[in-house]
Scaffold this active site. Sequence first.
Site, PDB file in Angstrom:
ATOM      1  CB  THR A  91      -0.912   0.052   1.238  1.00  0.00           C
ATOM      2  OG1 THR A  91      -0.097   0.267   2.411  1.00  0.00           O
ATOM      3  CG2 THR A  91      -1.703  -1.235   1.409  1.00  0.00           C
TER       4      THR A  91
ATOM      5  CB  ILE B 215       1.096   0.053   6.636  1.00  0.00           C
ATOM      6  CG1 ILE B 215       0.329   1.372   6.830  1.00  0.00           C
ATOM      7  CG2 ILE B 215       1.925  -0.275   7.871  1.00  0.00           C
ATOM      8  CD1 ILE B 215      -0.732   1.297   7.925  1.00  0.00           C
TER       9      ILE B 215
ATOM     10  CB  ILE C   9       7.238  -0.413   8.889  1.00  0.00           C
ATOM     11  CG1 ILE C   9       6.564  -1.090  10.078  1.00  0.00           C
ATOM     12  CG2 ILE C   9       7.083   1.102   8.953  1.00  0.00           C
ATOM     13  CD1 ILE C   9       5.086  -0.861  10.170  1.00  0.00           C
ATOM     14  CE  LYS C  10       5.675   0.875   0.253  1.00  0.00           C
ATOM     15  NZ  LYS C  10       4.749   0.996  -0.901  1.00  0.00           N
ATOM     16  CB  ILE C  11      11.195   3.463   5.877  1.00  0.00           C
ATOM     17  CG1 ILE C  11      10.520   3.050   7.188  1.00  0.00           C
ATOM     18  CG2 ILE C  11      12.065   4.701   6.076  1.00  0.00           C
ATOM     19  CD1 ILE C  11      11.503   2.708   8.300  1.00  0.00           C
TER      20      ILE C  11
END
Length: 546
Positions: free
Chosen positions: A49, A113, A144-146
Amino acid sequence: MLGPTESSPLAALSAAGVSIWLDDLSRELLAGGELRKLIADKHVVGVTTNPTIFASALSKGDRYNEQLRALGEAGSSVDDAVFALTTDDVRDACDELAPVYERSAGIDGRVSIEVDPRLAQDVGSTVAMARKLWETVDRPNLLIKIPATRAGLEAITAVTAEGISVNVTLIFSLDRYREVMHAYLRGLEQAQAHGRELADVHSVASFFVSRVDVEVDRRLDTIGTAQALALKGKAGVANARLAFQAYEQLLVDPRWQRLAAAGARTQRPLWASTGVKDPNLPDTMYVTELVIAGTVNTMPGGTLDAFADHGTLPAHTPTVDDFAAAKDHFAALERVGIDFTDVTDTLEREGLTKFEDSWRELGESVAREMHAKPAAAQAESESAELLAIYLGDHHAAATAGLELFRRAADARKDEQDGHTLAELADQIEEDRTALTRIMTNLGVSTSQSKTAAAWLAEKAGRLKTNGHLFSRSPLSDLLEAEAMLTGVQGKAACWRTLLALAQTDSRLNADDLAVLLERAAQQSTTLEEVRSAAAARALGSPVQAV
């Protein structure tokens, strides 16, 4: 040879070792069972996402409305509401993919996310947001998207060191990709130093493909030479293949091998931005050309459907010759004047800007819906506003009409019909009072400005009596009678409208309105007699009522 040995293109792709992820998520996909079908029928084993996806999801259907209105009534901030919506959806998607996660020993079944993109240049805030997302979703198959900004590199190390699994996003250049891989290694080393179980930490590195071609091809079109145009549509795949070569080189690095021996998981390359933007290119190109075992390809729904319909696998995975050809392609780009470092810098800036814009759009949509009324309530509110305008106009007309009746009665006070007009003026005043009372019961205030304007307009009307500025014209009685009759007929229409509304609105008394309507009918009859007599006087012969 990789030939399609399975029954469908997607089955063949999965059998070739590519993890098929869906680059989309919405409550419609979840609640409607579509995600479950994609997992079962189209070999989808993960979901990614981003802010743009969530902004789009909010525009699909009304499944978010009830939760948003509840958050609005609870006084939640927009940021808190966005956090609640997105984490709820991602948690549900994690649960849908939990069987895949278990079956693949944690390799797949992943849902990503993203941290708030506005924090991309702030290490501390990014780490804190990543930690909050991880704890709130509370699912082991979360990523966790960074963003892979320079500040993001430090955040990736810190988050990985805490045992949080990361999807590093917005990678465009080989140099930045190498930095991302080493940021992951540093995080693993710190996690190991703190006694964490390295096998529990997972990561993917999202290398963007189609956006590279869009920017490079735009510049090649500007250059416009035959040599430049011949290079179009190739940079994205070439860049991705060289990224995979860099990944393979890391796997033989002693530093990585020490971590692998301690149980560390590889940071798998993930091909992102795989929807083809150029209609002149094959619509499955960024899937077919990047079939490499051990990688992830996250596809938008359209690309997934296209590959399911007519996708093919290449004859072989990229070889040493393919890597050499990729390097040659970039040398050719440089010769025609393409500064690829500037290309990737531009793409990183634009990528962040797009995500920030989508985040802002998401926040604006959330804010509107948090304070929006349900459709029925909205319609009711609009009807109430229209009714207030309607009654306000009638009240203003009643004020002007009352002045007209009083003036006519005063002008004819010594004549035969003067007493009749005076009685009608009293009734008109009673009718206006009744209307005021009705408006009060309905919660509608009388508009003083409208009332004053109506009164002044009627007063000004005295100066326009057919050439007689200050005295009455022979036609004055007739014109006034006709105006009064028209006013009473309009008032009767108002009573009929309110009488109909009384069937569903208990604030209106049907019996009282019936009496007012009957009186308006009597007033019309009387005024028609007054009008006929005035016509006879003004025009010199009897004028019969029609």
